[in-house]
Scaffold this motif. Sequence first.
Motif, PDB file in Angstrom:
ATOM      1  N   PRO A   1      47.221  38.002  57.003  1.00 31.10           N
ATOM      2  CA  PRO A   1      45.868  38.541  57.177  1.00 31.10           C
ATOM      3  C   PRO A   1      45.445  39.556  56.112  1.00 31.10           C
ATOM      4  N   GLU A   2      46.389  40.311  55.569  1.00 27.57           N
ATOM      5  CA  GLU A   2      46.035  41.359  54.613  1.00 27.57           C
ATOM      6  C   GLU A   2      46.334  40.956  53.168  1.00 27.57           C
ATOM      7  N   LEU A   3      46.293  39.656  52.919  1.00 29.29           N
ATOM      8  CA  LEU A   3      46.611  39.156  51.587  1.00 29.29           C
ATOM      9  C   LEU A   3      45.703  39.755  50.511  1.00 29.29           C
ATOM     10  N   GLU A   4      44.411  39.779  50.767  1.00 20.97           N
ATOM     11  CA  GLU A   4      43.486  40.328  49.761  1.00 20.97           C
ATOM     12  C   GLU A   4      43.824  41.769  49.426  1.00 20.97           C
ATOM     13  N   GLU A   5      44.164  42.567  50.432  1.00 21.50           N
ATOM     14  CA  GLU A   5      44.492  43.964  50.199  1.00 21.50           C
ATOM     15  C   GLU A   5      45.730  44.101  49.323  1.00 21.50           C
ATOM     16  N   VAL A   6      46.734  43.272  49.573  1.00 15.90           N
ATOM     17  CA  VAL A   6      47.957  43.312  48.763  1.00 15.90           C
ATOM     18  C   VAL A   6      47.645  42.938  47.318  1.00 15.90           C
ATOM     19  N   LEU A   7      46.907  41.846  47.129  1.00 17.48           N
ATOM     20  CA  LEU A   7      46.575  41.404  45.776  1.00 17.48           C
ATOM     21  C   LEU A   7      45.715  42.433  45.054  1.00 17.48           C
ATOM     22  N   ASP A   8      44.752  43.003  45.761  1.00 18.23           N
ATOM     23  CA  ASP A   8      43.889  44.014  45.145  1.00 18.23           C
ATOM     24  C   ASP A   8      44.681  45.264  44.770  1.00 18.23           C
TER      25      ASP A   8
ATOM     26  N   MET B   1      49.180  45.087  37.707  1.00 13.63           N
ATOM     27  CA  MET B   1      50.198  44.025  37.737  1.00 13.63           C
ATOM     28  C   MET B   1      49.572  42.652  37.530  1.00 13.63           C
ATOM     29  N   ARG B   2      50.349  41.773  36.924  1.00 16.87           N
ATOM     30  CA  ARG B   2      50.013  40.357  36.836  1.00 16.87           C
ATOM     31  C   ARG B   2      50.410  39.762  38.187  1.00 16.87           C
ATOM     32  N   ILE B   3      49.649  38.776  38.691  1.00 18.64           N
ATOM     33  CA  ILE B   3      49.879  38.262  40.035  1.00 18.64           C
ATOM     34  C   ILE B   3      50.021  36.748  40.021  1.00 18.64           C
TER      35      ILE B   3
ATOM     36  N   ALA C   1      47.904  45.395  43.989  1.00 14.02           N
ATOM     37  CA  ALA C   1      48.698  45.040  42.814  1.00 14.02           C
ATOM     38  C   ALA C   1      47.829  45.040  41.555  1.00 14.02           C
ATOM     39  N   ARG C   2      46.622  44.545  41.664  1.00 11.08           N
ATOM     40  CA  ARG C   2      45.700  44.533  40.521  1.00 11.08           C
ATOM     41  C   ARG C   2      45.340  45.969  40.120  1.00 11.08           C
TER      42      ARG C   2
ATOM     43  N   ARG D   1      39.689  33.609  48.619  1.00  7.62           N
ATOM     44  CA  ARG D   1      40.626  34.726  48.739  1.00  7.62           C
ATOM     45  C   ARG D   1      41.437  34.927  47.464  1.00  7.62           C
ATOM     46  N   LEU D   2      41.590  33.872  46.658  1.00  4.50           N
ATOM     47  CA  LEU D   2      42.434  33.941  45.475  1.00  4.50           C
ATOM     48  C   LEU D   2      41.657  34.105  44.173  1.00  4.50           C
ATOM     49  N   ALA D   3      40.448  33.582  44.127  1.00 10.57           N
ATOM     50  CA  ALA D   3      39.658  33.636  42.898  1.00 10.57           C
ATOM     51  C   ALA D   3      39.537  35.087  42.440  1.00 10.57           C
ATOM     52  N   ASP D   4      39.761  35.313  41.178  1.00 13.77           N
ATOM     53  CA  ASP D   4      39.719  36.645  40.555  1.00 13.77           C
ATOM     54  C   ASP D   4      40.813  37.588  41.049  1.00 13.77           C
ATOM     55  N   ARG D   5      41.753  37.082  41.826  1.00 15.70           N
ATOM     56  CA  ARG D   5      42.849  37.929  42.314  1.00 15.70           C
ATOM     57  C   ARG D   5      44.205  37.492  41.793  1.00 15.70           C
ATOM     58  N   VAL D   6      44.345  36.239  41.397  1.00 14.52           N
ATOM     59  CA  VAL D   6      45.640  35.760  40.923  1.00 14.52           C
ATOM     60  C   VAL D   6      45.526  35.266  39.484  1.00 14.52           C
ATOM     61  N   ASP D   7      46.607  35.469  38.759  1.00 20.53           N
ATOM     62  CA  ASP D   7      46.666  34.978  37.385  1.00 20.53           C
ATOM     63  C   ASP D   7      47.194  33.552  37.335  1.00 20.53           C
ATOM     64  N   LEU D   8      47.979  33.186  38.337  1.00 20.89           N
ATOM     65  CA  LEU D   8      48.500  31.825  38.410  1.00 20.89           C
ATOM     66  C   LEU D   8      48.792  31.468  39.858  1.00 20.89           C
ATOM     67  N   LEU D   9      48.315  30.315  40.261  1.00 23.27           N
ATOM     68  CA  LEU D   9      48.594  29.761  41.578  1.00 23.27           C
ATOM     69  C   LEU D   9      49.623  28.655  41.396  1.00 23.27           C
TER      70      LEU D   9
END
Length: 156
Positions: A68-75, A82-84, A77-78, A100-108
């Motif tokens: 549920p808190e994935l966005e918060e973790v990725l944000d 950090m690279r994600i 780290a950003r 949820r992932l767009a603009d938050r991860v460098d690689l899926l």
Amino acid sequence: MARGSCQRTIQVHPTRRCNLSCKHCYSSSGPGATESLSFDLLREVLSDAKAEGYHTLSVSGGEPLLYPELEEVLDWARTLGMRITLTSNGMLLHQRGIVRLADRVDLLAISLDGVPESHDRIRCLQGAFERMRANLELVRAANVPFAFMFTLTRIK
């Protein structure tokens, strides 16, 4: 970063919950697993890891899109610079999942277990390959860089 230096990566599994019950799962994840880490703990761990020289966060699971808190973790780290990277089985990369992932991860990284028949058999779900494949159009449209990840196994 100087040539020859290492990019240090911290691997985080925020939840063991998963929408699949794969035969080769090394973390005993699945629909019945409920264990998750708190965002407060992950924020502290990531801050400490950054202070220790870690530059990349790699998120896996379970299925991270069920956390549920994935966005918060990725944000977070950003925010730390950090690279994600994030590993998913690709089944939940529908419109909400990809947003949820767009603009938050460098690689899926999308898990793939061979041809459709073996992928479905290993994933214990008929049609898993096709659902993952269909979601790739949304991933491409969102301009999320992706790659496939394979697990070598003797399972047929």
